[in-house]
Design a protein around this motif. Structure first.
Motif, short mmCIF file in Angstrom:
data_model
loop_
_atom_site.label_atom_id
_atom_site.label_comp_id
_atom_site.label_asym_id
_atom_site.label_seq_id
_atom_site.Cartn_x
_atom_site.Cartn_y
_atom_site.Cartn_z
N VAL A 1 31.34 23.17 31.34
CA VAL A 1 32.22 24.25 31.81
C VAL A 1 31.75 25.57 31.23
CG1 VAL A 1 34.54 25.25 31.55
CG2 VAL A 1 34.29 22.85 32.18
N LYS A 2 31.76 26.60 32.10
CA LYS A 2 31.49 27.98 31.66
C LYS A 2 32.60 28.85 32.23
CE LYS A 2 27.23 27.07 30.07
NZ LYS A 2 26.60 27.53 28.83
N VAL A 3 33.44 29.38 31.36
CA VAL A 3 34.53 30.25 31.83
C VAL A 3 33.92 31.58 32.28
CG1 VAL A 3 36.63 31.50 31.14
CG2 VAL A 3 36.23 29.17 30.30
N GLY A 4 34.30 32.03 33.47
CA GLY A 4 33.76 33.29 33.99
C GLY A 4 34.84 34.17 34.57
N ASP A 5 34.41 35.27 35.16
CA ASP A 5 35.27 36.27 35.81
C ASP A 5 36.33 36.85 34.89
OD1 ASP A 5 36.52 37.99 37.49
OD2 ASP A 5 36.66 36.59 39.17
N PHE A 6 35.94 37.90 34.19
CA PHE A 6 36.85 38.55 33.24
C PHE A 6 37.51 39.79 33.84
CE2 PHE A 6 34.34 35.70 30.81
CZ PHE A 6 35.22 35.22 29.84
N GLY A 7 37.64 39.79 35.17
CA GLY A 7 38.21 40.95 35.87
C GLY A 7 39.66 41.25 35.52
N LEU A 8 40.42 40.23 35.10
CA LEU A 8 41.82 40.47 34.74
C LEU A 8 42.05 40.33 33.24
CD1 LEU A 8 43.80 38.65 37.59
CD2 LEU A 8 43.40 41.09 37.33
N ALA A 9 40.98 40.12 32.49
CA ALA A 9 41.11 39.92 31.04
C ALA A 9 41.65 41.18 30.39
CB ALA A 9 39.77 39.54 30.44
N ASN B 1 30.65 27.81 26.15
CA ASN B 1 31.44 27.51 27.35
C ASN B 1 31.97 28.76 28.05
OD1 ASN B 1 32.24 24.90 25.31
ND2 ASN B 1 31.36 24.47 27.33
N ILE B 2 31.25 29.87 27.84
CA ILE B 2 31.57 31.12 28.56
C ILE B 2 30.29 31.58 29.23
CG2 ILE B 2 32.16 33.58 28.27
CD1 ILE B 2 34.16 32.72 26.11
N VAL B 3 30.39 31.97 30.50
CA VAL B 3 29.21 32.46 31.24
C VAL B 3 28.56 33.58 30.43
CG1 VAL B 3 28.44 33.65 33.34
CG2 VAL B 3 30.17 31.86 33.52
N GLU B 4 27.28 33.43 30.14
CA GLU B 4 26.58 34.43 29.31
C GLU B 4 26.32 35.70 30.10
OE1 GLU B 4 25.14 35.87 25.80
OE2 GLU B 4 26.07 33.91 26.04
N PHE B 5 26.62 36.83 29.46
CA PHE B 5 26.38 38.15 30.04
C PHE B 5 25.05 38.65 29.48
CE2 PHE B 5 26.36 42.71 29.68
CZ PHE B 5 27.10 43.21 30.73
N TYR B 6 24.10 39.01 30.34
CA TYR B 6 22.80 39.50 29.85
C TYR B 6 22.73 41.02 29.83
CZ TYR B 6 21.44 34.60 30.47
OH TYR B 6 21.38 33.24 30.40
N ARG B 7 23.00 41.64 30.96
CA ARG B 7 22.94 43.11 31.01
C ARG B 7 23.54 43.61 32.32
NH1 ARG B 7 18.14 41.02 31.72
NH2 ARG B 7 17.12 41.40 29.77
N ALA B 8 23.72 44.92 32.41
CA ALA B 8 24.20 45.55 33.64
C ALA B 8 23.37 46.81 33.88
CB ALA B 8 25.67 45.90 33.54
#
Length: 216
Positions: free
Chosen positions: A160-168, A82-89
């Protein structure tokens, strides 16, 4: 001068040979834009669709750049249904691209606008899934600090997928969850009282629980 990156070219290439055929814009945040994209291998579409979060590689002020680096460091280590998967940057031309799981049904805020309301069983499912993701974050000493319907995304199955970790933020501490943060952050309607307290004792992971209550 815009804080946002320019729209991506039709094809974006990674240093390791992956290519992405970019599609329409999915959304726009404080300093990032998000576009739909399809993975291309050996000049043929691989049938895999992803979301590309795009920011300027040279970000001003430096504090914003540091915030983005923290977001990448935290998000890249998270793996939960339930968290948006991060693949790469990776960087390409003047922008930095973050490859993320695509959430076909947009955000819960978009869905709410379209639908006007949800049924109790739907709400129960959304809240249970959000709580599962937040529990996972908190066991890793991570506080999201910006939970709201606009940051809860929905995949094609309406999960649900929790996203946007800009303020985490990471609560680094010897005695488990003892440490508290003192930065003013979040979205006004979802802010827990202790974040607003002047000269208060700071805040911890409980601010996420307040936000879940507001969402519900």
């Amino acid at each position: 001068m815009s804080v946002h990156a320019d729209p991506p070219p039709a094809t974006v290439s990674e240093p390791n040979g992956f290519h992405y055929a970019t599609g329409p814009q999915l959304g726009k945040g404080g300093f990032a834009i998000c576009h739909r994209a399809e993975v291309v291998q050996d000049n043929t579409p691989a049938g895999r669709v992803v979301a590309l979060k795009i920011v300027k590689s040279k970000m001003e002020p430096a504090k914003l750049a540091q915030k983005f680096v923290t977001e990448l460091q935290l998000h890249s280590k998270l793996h939960h249904p339930n968290i948006v998967e991060f693949y790469r940057a990776f960087s390409f031309e003047a922008s930095t691209y973050v490859v993320l799981e695509i959430c076909d049904n947009g955000s819960l805020a978009d869905a709410l606008k379209k639908r006007k309301f949800f049924t109790m069983p739907e709400i129960r499912r959304f809240v249970i899934q959000t709580c599962g993701a937040v529990k996972y974050l908190h066991t890793r000493n991570i506080v999201h600090r910006d939970l709201k319907t606009g940051n809860l995304f929905l995949d094609k199955y309406m999960n649900v997928k929790v996203g946007d970790f800009g303020l985490a933020a990471l609560l680094v501490t010897e005695n488990d969850m003892g440490k508290r943060r003192t930065t003013m952050c979040g979205t006004p309607n979802y802010l827990a009282p202790e974040i607003l307290e002047k000269g208060g004792r700071g805040h911890n992971e409980k601010v996420d629980l307040w936000a879940i209550g507001i969402i519900a």
